[in-house]
Scaffold this motif. Structure first.
Motif, PDB file in Angstrom:
ATOM      1  N   ALA A  14       0.877  -1.129  -0.207  1.00  0.00           N
ATOM      2  CA  ALA A  14       0.032  -0.007   0.043  1.00  0.00           C
ATOM      3  C   ALA A  14       0.790   1.239   0.041  1.00  0.00           C
ATOM      4  O   ALA A  14       2.087   1.305   0.153  1.00  0.00           O
ATOM      5  CB  ALA A  14      -0.959  -0.044   1.173  1.00  0.00           C
ATOM      6  N   ALA A  15       0.248   2.433   0.058  1.00  0.00           N
ATOM      7  CA  ALA A  15       0.821   3.724   0.049  1.00  0.00           C
ATOM      8  C   ALA A  15       1.535   4.075   1.369  1.00  0.00           C
ATOM      9  O   ALA A  15       2.201   4.868   1.764  1.00  0.00           O
ATOM     10  CB  ALA A  15       0.332   4.650  -0.652  1.00  0.00           C
ATOM     11  N   ALA A  16       0.643   3.411   2.483  1.00  0.00           N
ATOM     12  CA  ALA A  16       1.049   3.864   3.765  1.00  0.00           C
ATOM     13  C   ALA A  16       0.317   2.529   4.691  1.00  0.00           C
ATOM     14  O   ALA A  16      -0.461   1.717   4.290  1.00  0.00           O
ATOM     15  CB  ALA A  16       0.329   5.208   4.126  1.00  0.00           C
ATOM     16  N   ALA A 130      -3.966   8.828  -9.656  1.00  0.00           N
ATOM     17  CA  ALA A 130      -2.941   9.260  -9.557  1.00  0.00           C
ATOM     18  C   ALA A 130      -1.866   8.463  -8.618  1.00  0.00           C
ATOM     19  O   ALA A 130      -0.777   8.203  -8.842  1.00  0.00           O
ATOM     20  CB  ALA A 130      -2.942  10.666  -9.090  1.00  0.00           C
ATOM     21  N   ILE A 131      -2.537   7.988  -7.619  1.00  0.00           N
ATOM     22  CA  ILE A 131      -1.828   7.233  -6.670  1.00  0.00           C
ATOM     23  C   ILE A 131      -1.263   5.891  -7.121  1.00  0.00           C
ATOM     24  O   ILE A 131      -0.125   5.483  -6.940  1.00  0.00           O
ATOM     25  CB  ILE A 131      -2.663   6.945  -5.190  1.00  0.00           C
ATOM     26  CG1 ILE A 131      -3.054   8.126  -4.470  1.00  0.00           C
ATOM     27  CG2 ILE A 131      -1.955   5.832  -4.463  1.00  0.00           C
ATOM     28  CD1 ILE A 131      -4.146   8.150  -3.647  1.00  0.00           C
ATOM     29  N   VAL A 132      -2.268   5.272  -7.925  1.00  0.00           N
ATOM     30  CA  VAL A 132      -1.654   4.128  -8.605  1.00  0.00           C
ATOM     31  C   VAL A 132      -0.749   4.240  -9.598  1.00  0.00           C
ATOM     32  O   VAL A 132       0.436   3.375  -9.656  1.00  0.00           O
ATOM     33  CB  VAL A 132      -3.093   3.058  -9.202  1.00  0.00           C
ATOM     34  CG1 VAL A 132      -2.631   2.261 -10.311  1.00  0.00           C
ATOM     35  CG2 VAL A 132      -4.068   2.793  -8.190  1.00  0.00           C
ATOM     36  N   LEU A 135       2.847   4.737  -7.690  1.00  0.00           N
ATOM     37  CA  LEU A 135       3.130   3.486  -7.080  1.00  0.00           C
ATOM     38  C   LEU A 135       3.647   2.406  -8.181  1.00  0.00           C
ATOM     39  O   LEU A 135       4.760   2.054  -7.965  1.00  0.00           O
ATOM     40  CB  LEU A 135       1.807   2.544  -6.259  1.00  0.00           C
ATOM     41  CG  LEU A 135       1.306   3.275  -5.055  1.00  0.00           C
ATOM     42  CD1 LEU A 135       0.119   2.631  -4.478  1.00  0.00           C
ATOM     43  CD2 LEU A 135       2.460   3.365  -4.045  1.00  0.00           C
ATOM     44  N   ARG A 136       3.029   2.416  -9.262  1.00  0.00           N
ATOM     45  CA  ARG A 136       3.417   1.525 -10.339  1.00  0.00           C
ATOM     46  C   ARG A 136       4.554   2.086 -10.828  1.00  0.00           C
ATOM     47  O   ARG A 136       5.670   1.137 -11.216  1.00  0.00           O
ATOM     48  CB  ARG A 136       2.163   1.283 -11.332  1.00  0.00           C
ATOM     49  CG  ARG A 136       2.705   0.301 -12.335  1.00  0.00           C
ATOM     50  CD  ARG A 136       1.582   0.192 -13.157  1.00  0.00           C
ATOM     51  NE  ARG A 136       1.772  -0.432 -14.533  1.00  0.00           N
ATOM     52  CZ  ARG A 136       1.111  -1.262 -15.310  1.00  0.00           C
ATOM     53  NH1 ARG A 136      -0.128  -0.657 -15.366  1.00  0.00           N
ATOM     54  NH2 ARG A 136       1.486  -2.084 -16.390  1.00  0.00           N
ATOM     55  N   HIS A 137       4.874   3.409 -11.146  1.00  0.00           N
ATOM     56  CA  HIS A 137       6.026   4.015 -11.964  1.00  0.00           C
ATOM     57  C   HIS A 137       6.987   4.503 -11.191  1.00  0.00           C
ATOM     58  O   HIS A 137       7.829   5.107 -11.779  1.00  0.00           O
ATOM     59  CB  HIS A 137       5.521   4.904 -12.989  1.00  0.00           C
ATOM     60  CG  HIS A 137       4.482   4.194 -14.075  1.00  0.00           C
ATOM     61  ND1 HIS A 137       4.895   3.174 -14.901  1.00  0.00           N
ATOM     62  CD2 HIS A 137       3.204   3.975 -14.181  1.00  0.00           C
ATOM     63  CE1 HIS A 137       4.002   2.777 -15.651  1.00  0.00           C
ATOM     64  NE2 HIS A 137       2.853   3.319 -15.230  1.00  0.00           N
ATOM     65  N   ALA A 145       1.021  -6.246 -10.272  1.00  0.00           N
ATOM     66  CA  ALA A 145      -0.162  -6.718 -10.377  1.00  0.00           C
ATOM     67  C   ALA A 145      -1.429  -6.051 -10.629  1.00  0.00           C
ATOM     68  O   ALA A 145      -2.265  -6.201 -11.402  1.00  0.00           O
ATOM     69  CB  ALA A 145      -0.438  -7.573  -9.013  1.00  0.00           C
ATOM     70  N   GLY A 146      -1.726  -4.914  -9.706  1.00  0.00           N
ATOM     71  CA  GLY A 146      -2.753  -4.236  -9.899  1.00  0.00           C
ATOM     72  C   GLY A 146      -3.313  -3.456  -8.642  1.00  0.00           C
ATOM     73  O   GLY A 146      -2.526  -3.721  -7.636  1.00  0.00           O
ATOM     74  N   VAL A 147      -4.413  -2.978  -8.548  1.00  0.00           N
ATOM     75  CA  VAL A 147      -5.087  -2.094  -7.325  1.00  0.00           C
ATOM     76  C   VAL A 147      -6.217  -3.003  -6.896  1.00  0.00           C
ATOM     77  O   VAL A 147      -7.074  -3.122  -7.727  1.00  0.00           O
ATOM     78  CB  VAL A 147      -5.026  -0.687  -7.494  1.00  0.00           C
ATOM     79  CG1 VAL A 147      -5.934  -0.524  -8.856  1.00  0.00           C
ATOM     80  CG2 VAL A 147      -5.267   0.031  -6.360  1.00  0.00           C
ATOM     81  N   LEU A 148      -6.413  -2.886  -5.679  1.00  0.00           N
ATOM     82  CA  LEU A 148      -7.614  -3.135  -5.149  1.00  0.00           C
ATOM     83  C   LEU A 148      -7.843  -2.028  -4.167  1.00  0.00           C
ATOM     84  O   LEU A 148      -7.441  -1.581  -3.281  1.00  0.00           O
ATOM     85  CB  LEU A 148      -7.523  -4.467  -4.097  1.00  0.00           C
ATOM     86  CG  LEU A 148      -9.072  -4.975  -3.722  1.00  0.00           C
ATOM     87  CD1 LEU A 148      -9.592  -5.730  -4.755  1.00  0.00           C
ATOM     88  CD2 LEU A 148      -8.619  -5.928  -2.402  1.00  0.00           C
TER      89      LEU A 148
END
Length: 450
Positions: A14-16, A130-132, A135-137, A145-148
């Motif tokens: 996660a981001a946090a 923007a968050i995804v 995180l991805r790049h 894998a992706g985001v939930l």
């Protein structure tokens, strides 16, 4: 022979902190375990409480992975062993994906395991994209894998979140806010000052996991069958043979406290004691009238503050432990174990309860964290790696035999955690990872010639 094991695997990050990683990891494990798959779950970083939920969900032991504390070789060996027997490997991260040295992203990248990002999207819309994207790049070459999306209000909200993604393939679904309590704001997995309430303390723990698994089953991620999971297939090469551990504790019995008050035990630490040749037996300071026959004692961490009255009332056990210490036999006490040895504890409500009085000093509970982070303990026999995490302070007049230090630093007189020593008794807030130095571990438990 170099045998590579291939198995679907995910790092849940996660981001946090506080985004729902533990719930999602446990829900995934429970969902696939119910479908007859063999699931192995690991916890990244030091943690005693989340593994209780993951073990209940998966039906299998949960071990630690940490590039600093346990080391890359240990991580590789445990992952390869799991891949040889499992249909799915799940690794719950710690804090945020890029937080700290030897972070979760480092682990994912080192072993080529795709990252599933869990984001608390309860108060956002298009910003999820923007968050995804970040995180991805943020780091080139990160397996992805992706985001939930977690704590989502409904289908319309989920649609807004999905529309904000630059790459629609990132979308692995949305989970609603989950709760079994009348107060819908209460978390599905309840918490207290040191983290989650352990699963074995809740009679409805499995019901809570089933509720999470049922919700996850309605998402694209949850609908993946064995064939679809191959999208996350990862190769785990066989690690080089590891050096055997010298049987420095052969012929010795180590008694380990294990009950509701002393429950912070890494399975890997018990394995190390056994690899050193020790016979390991367990006992309960809450319920047993005496120590089992043993040469050395380990009092691990836990919640003595929640069981102070019961610990104080078991005077027969105290007499047995006192006799062990007075005979000069080794006792290693970590955090909660050290607290119980003190003269008294002042609880959150201001009450003071007498404890065992084997370590001169008093403990006081605090509302805020008193210490947190990785630590190392340099002994003559080697350097033990580990960590500290406590909400109490200890004021003791016992001699300080050593002090811990931050990774890569030397111990200082006014820093780190004190290691108190009275005869064969050694006690500290420091939680040790025994495999980081088997020789030092053997010395803690009285091995001759170390």
């Amino acid at each position: 022979m170099d045998i590579t094991a291939r198995c679907p695997a995910l790092v849940v990050s996660a981001a946090a902190s506080g985004q729902g990683k533990t719930t999602v990891t446990a829900a995934l494990a429970r969902l696939h375990e119910r479908q007859g798959r063999r699931v192995r779950v690991f916890k990244c970083g030091p943690d005693y409480l989340d593994p209780y939920w993951h073990q209940l969900a998966s039906g299998a032991p949960v071990e630690q992975l940490d590039l600093w504390m346990t080391g890359p070789a240990d991580c590789a060996a445990r992952l390869h062993a799991a891949a040889c027997e499992a249909d799915l490997i799940l690794i719950e991260g710690v804090m945020g994906l890029f937080d700290g040295e030897d972070c979760v992203a480092d682990l994912a990248q080192r072993f080529g395991i795709p990252v599933l990002a869990v984001v608390d999207a309860g108060a956002m819309g298009g910003t999820l994209g923007a968050i995804v994207h970040g995180l991805r790049h943020y780091r080139e070459g990160l397996p992805w894998a992706g985001v939930l999306a977690n704590r989502v209000a409904g289908e319309r909200h989920a649609g807004m979140l999905r529309a904000g993604l630059r790459d629609g393939a990132d979308w692995l679904g949305a989970l609603p806010r989950l709760s079994l309590d009348e107060d819908a704001r209460a978390p599905l997995l309840p918490e207290r000052h040191l983290g989650l309430v352990a699963a074995n303390e809740l009679p409805d723990a499995l019901q809570r996991l089933d509720a999470a698994a049922d919700a996850l089953a309605a998402t694209p991620l949850g609908r993946m069958d064995a064939q679809a999971l191959q999208r996350f297939a990862t190769d785990f090469p066989a690690p080089p043979p590891r050096e055997s551990v010298a049987p420095l504790l052969a012929g010795r019995t180590v008694a380990v406290a294990r009950d509701a008050a002393f429950c912070f035990i890494y399975p890997g630490n018990v394995q190390t004691l056994q690899q050193l040749g020790a016979r390991v037996v367990f006992f309960s300071p809450l319920h047993d009238a005496a120590l089992p026959a043993c040469d050395a004692v380990w009092l691990p961490g836990g919640y003595p503050e929640l069981h102070a009255a019961a610990l104080a009332a078991n005077t027969a056990f105290q007499a047995s432990l006192r006799a062990h210490v007075q005979a000069g036999r080794p006792l290693w006490a970590e955090c909660g174990g050290m607290m119980a040895l003190c003269d008294a504890i002042t609880l959150h409500d201001g009450r003071t309860v007498r404890l065992w009085g084997l370590l001169p000093g008093r403990v006081a509970m605090q509302r805020r964290l008193a210490a947190l982070g990785p630590q190392q303990l340099a002994l003559a026999q080697g350097c033990l790696r580990g960590h500290t995490f406590h909400y109490s302070t200890c004021d003791s007049t016992a001699p300080v035999d050593a002090r811990t230090a931050r990774p890569g630093q030397d111990a200082a007189p006014d820093a780190g955690e004190a290691v108190y020593r009275v005869g064969g008794l050694r006690a500290s807030y420091f939680h040790a990872w025994f495999a980081s130095s088997p020789c030092a571990t053997a010395a803690l438990f009285g091995a001759e010639g170390t």
